[in-house]
Design a protein around this motif. Structure first.
Motif, PDB file in Angstrom:
ATOM      1  N   HIS A 261       0.836  -1.194   0.000  1.00 38.08           N
ATOM      2  CA  HIS A 261       0.000   0.000   0.000  1.00 38.08           C
ATOM      3  C   HIS A 261       0.876   1.253   0.000  1.00 38.08           C
ATOM      4  CE1 HIS A 261      -3.656   2.345   0.750  1.00 38.08           C
ATOM      5  NE2 HIS A 261      -2.927   3.047   1.610  1.00 38.08           N
TER       6      HIS A 261
ATOM      7  N   ASP B 267       2.129   6.734  -6.835  1.00 36.18           N
ATOM      8  CA  ASP B 267       1.153   7.725  -7.302  1.00 36.18           C
ATOM      9  C   ASP B 267       1.754   9.132  -7.273  1.00 36.18           C
ATOM     10  OD1 ASP B 267      -0.795   5.842  -7.774  1.00 36.18           O
ATOM     11  OD2 ASP B 267      -1.777   6.102  -5.831  1.00 36.18           O
TER      12      ASP B 267
ATOM     13  N   TRP C 128       1.162   4.125  -2.945  1.00 40.57           N
ATOM     14  CA  TRP C 128       0.967   5.546  -2.647  1.00 40.57           C
ATOM     15  C   TRP C 128       2.165   6.346  -3.162  1.00 40.57           C
ATOM     16  CZ3 TRP C 128       3.842   9.135   0.030  1.00 40.57           C
ATOM     17  CH2 TRP C 128       3.224  10.381   0.224  1.00 40.57           C
ATOM     18  N   CYS C 129       3.378   5.841  -2.883  1.00 43.04           N
ATOM     19  CA  CYS C 129       4.579   6.529  -3.367  1.00 43.04           C
ATOM     20  C   CYS C 129       4.592   6.594  -4.886  1.00 43.04           C
ATOM     21  CB  CYS C 129       5.831   5.811  -2.873  1.00 43.04           C
ATOM     22  SG  CYS C 129       6.118   5.899  -1.091  1.00 43.04           S
TER      23      CYS C 129
END
Length: 244
Positions: free
Chosen positions: A49, A56, A53-54
């Motif tokens: 997860h 993105d 996120w990184c």
């Protein structure tokens, strides 16, 4: 404001089965394979997860792995890559960044013989003392990047004299030790320098940037300190040595 994440890989986004919290890799996704295409490293749901996120944002790996070893990681990295402990910076096409190539060519020329001699010295100690270690120069794209020494952590301690002498070889020559791995790093193999080099490139294109530095090892702290924020896994060398 755009976010750029500079992150270590091993023991940050992935880890070996031995280091998985549950001890057997259950409920962990395989995220790297070995040279025989067998599962070698795993990631938890939380790590995946965080990785997504990184990704993105803008994710740039900063790793000790060479290109071949990085290719065995299933996580994708689509922009710059800092590999070989900072000795090599790759662009989006997986070619050495042009300006960095000039620096690397100039600085690495004088180190090939030095690194080869240290390997000979280490191998002699291994033979004389019967140590459970293996040692070699890690080269990538035709450049000598660093010396890798792997084996029993107690045996690595027997190389303190070699490590001290290597650090005296030149300003900014360093030794990195984490668990069963030791790396003798010439001055041009420097994650911090590589990260700061890329930061200048990125700022020139987009001035309003926020940099996050992510890592688990004491040796990661230097490049992390060049970022606005530092992110540390709760189970890591840094948390054990610096925070507890």
């Amino acid at each position: 404001m755009s976010i750029v994440v500079f992150t270590d890989i091993d023991d940050t986004l992935i880890q070996t089965k031995r280091k998985c919290e549950n001890g057997n890799g259950a409920e962990m996704a395989v995220t790297a394979i070995d040279k025989e295409a067998q599962p070698a490293s795993f990631s938890s749901a939380g790590q995946l997860h965080f990785y997504h996120w990184c990704n993105d944002q803008r994710l740039i790996p900063v790793t000790g792995r060479n290109k071949e070893a990085l290719d065995r990681v299933s996580l994708s990295f689509d922009t710059y890559k800092v590999i070989d402990h900072g000795a090599i910076i790759l662009d989006k096409e997986n070619k050495i960044e042009a300006d960095w190539l000039q620096l690397l060519t100039r600085e690495s020329n004088q180190w090939q013989e030095i690194l080869d001699q240290y390997v000979e010295d280490v191998l002699a100690i291994i033979t004389e003392q019967g140590l459970s270690l293996r040692c070699r120069v890690i080269s990538d794209f035709g450049f000598p990047c660093y010396i890798s020494i792997k084996g029993e952590s107690t045996d690595l301690l027997r190389l303190d004299g070699i490590a001290e002498r290597f650090c005296q070889q030149a300003e900014n020559a360093r030794v990195h030790i984490n668990g069963k791995n030791m790396a003798l790093l010439p001055p041009y193999a420097c994650k911090k320098r590589a990260v700061e080099f890329l930061q200048k490139i990125l700022i020139a294109a987009h001035s309003n940037l926020l940099f996050l530095g992510v890592g688990d090892s004491n040796s990661d702290l230097a490049f992390m300190s060049s970022c606005h924020f530092q992110v540390i896994p709760s189970v890591s060398q840094i948390s054990q040595d610096k925070l507890l």
